[in-house]
Design an enzyme around this catalytic site. Structure first.
Site, PDB file in Angstrom:
ATOM      1  N   HIS A  38      -3.384  -5.767   1.984  1.00  0.00           N
ATOM      2  CA  HIS A  38      -3.083  -6.025   3.385  1.00  0.00           C
ATOM      3  C   HIS A  38      -3.638  -7.436   3.636  1.00  0.00           C
ATOM      4  O   HIS A  38      -3.919  -8.179   2.726  1.00  0.00           O
ATOM      5  CB  HIS A  38      -3.791  -5.022   4.296  1.00  0.00           C
ATOM      6  CG  HIS A  38      -3.433  -3.598   4.010  1.00  0.00           C
ATOM      7  ND1 HIS A  38      -2.326  -2.996   4.540  1.00  0.00           N
ATOM      8  CD2 HIS A  38      -4.051  -2.655   3.263  1.00  0.00           C
ATOM      9  CE1 HIS A  38      -2.272  -1.735   4.132  1.00  0.00           C
ATOM     10  NE2 HIS A  38      -3.309  -1.501   3.351  1.00  0.00           N
ATOM     11  N   CYS A  44       0.803  -1.228   0.000  1.00  0.00           N
ATOM     12  CA  CYS A  44       0.000   0.000   0.000  1.00  0.00           C
ATOM     13  C   CYS A  44       0.841   1.287   0.000  1.00  0.00           C
ATOM     14  O   CYS A  44       1.299   1.703  -1.043  1.00  0.00           O
ATOM     15  CB  CYS A  44      -0.957  -0.048   1.188  1.00  0.00           C
ATOM     16  SG  CYS A  44      -2.435   0.920   0.920  1.00  0.00           S
TER      17      CYS A  44
END
Ligand code: GLN
Length: 272
Positions: free
Chosen positions: A212, A100
């Site tokens: 994630h 991310c």
């Protein structure tokens, strides 16, 4: 060399500033799966107190997500010889997983919703832009098919079927790839930008992803690929083959998620 004497150093980028949504689990997963096989592991935080020489000692890299403000602090620190050392590591094939906010910083730049553009390291040929506070964040479960050629081939060899990864995305920024290869193709979710179907990037042995989850415990074979790649690079002693671990529970969890998301693959049963 006796395999029991193998030692791996995991370089963890800015643990206090970059570790959203349980990304620390990626460090734990590499650490445990190495220890279970009898290898020694050292976890080295790479932060404001780190020198370039420290970075040169790492065998694996982990970078987690971050809020926009923290990303700015990190990029103010990650300059000069430290940035060069990290670049050199990635260019020379050190395996890494970057989630991310981390890939946004490895790209050319990240434009947050507020404030100035944050210049990245330009290691990955990609740019990321947050389209503004009125734009919906990309949040939810994510399933991808790995399409990065070498990684897809290696993983398929390991698991005996097409590699699908499962995770969870939560990002405002949208990423557009330049010449870098995508990590995969979105099967469920939004991925890099919700438009072109790409997810993440793969460069040398660096895995960049919006996933994630954290990514590695949910997809343990990727962890093993990273460990194996790190050992081969460090000890120059192929073939180093990892002893198998009992991943029954992790695989059942994957099956349960695929079912819940109604993602149906004919090959799934083989992914044990
Ligand atoms: N700040 C970045 C974004 O919103 C990264 C978020 C994250 O790492 N979870 O796109």
């Amino acid at each position: 060399m006796n395999h029991q004497n193998f030692e791996l150093t995991i370089g963890w980028l800015y643990p206090k500033l970059m570790s959203t949504y349980g990304d620390r689990g990626n460090v734990i997963c590499i650490e445990r799966r190495s220890l279970w096989r009898g290898y020694n592991v050292r976890v080295l935080p790479l932060d404001q107190n780190t020198t370039a020489a420290d970075i040169h000692t790492v065998d694996l890299l982990v970078g987690g997500g971050a809020q926009d403000r923290q990303q700015e602090i990190v990029m103010r620190d990650l300059q000069g010889t430290k940035a060069d050392a990290l670049r050199e590591k990635i260019e020379n094939g050190t395996p890494g997983v970057f989630t991310c906010g981390a890939p946004q910083l490895l790209g050319h730049y990240y434009e947050p919703a507020f404030g100035q553009r944050i210049e990245g390291l330009g290691i990955l040929d990609l740019v990321s832009v947050h389209p503004g506070e009125n734009t919906r964040r990309c949040i939810g479960n994510l399933v991808i098919e790995v399409t990065a050629t070498r990684l897809a081939r290696d993983l398929e060899e390991m698991i005996g079927s097409k590699p699908y990864l499962i995770g969870f995305e939560n990002h405002g920024g949208r990423t557009k790839l330049g010449k870098v290869e995508a990590l995969g193709q979105v099967v469920y979710g939004l991925g890099n930008n919700g438009e072109d179907g790409t997810e993440g990037a793969f460069y040398q042995n660096a895995i960049a992803t919006y996933s994630h989850g954290p990514l590695l415990p949910k997809n343990p074979f990727v962890t093993d690929w990273m460990i194996q790649t790190a050992l081969r690079l460090k000890y120059q002693q192929p073939p180093i083959t990892l002893s198998p671990l009992d991943d029954t529970l992790a695989m059942q969890a994957r099956e349960a998620m695929f079912k819940r998301l109604k993602v149906n693959f004919p090959t799934l049963a083989l992914q044990q």
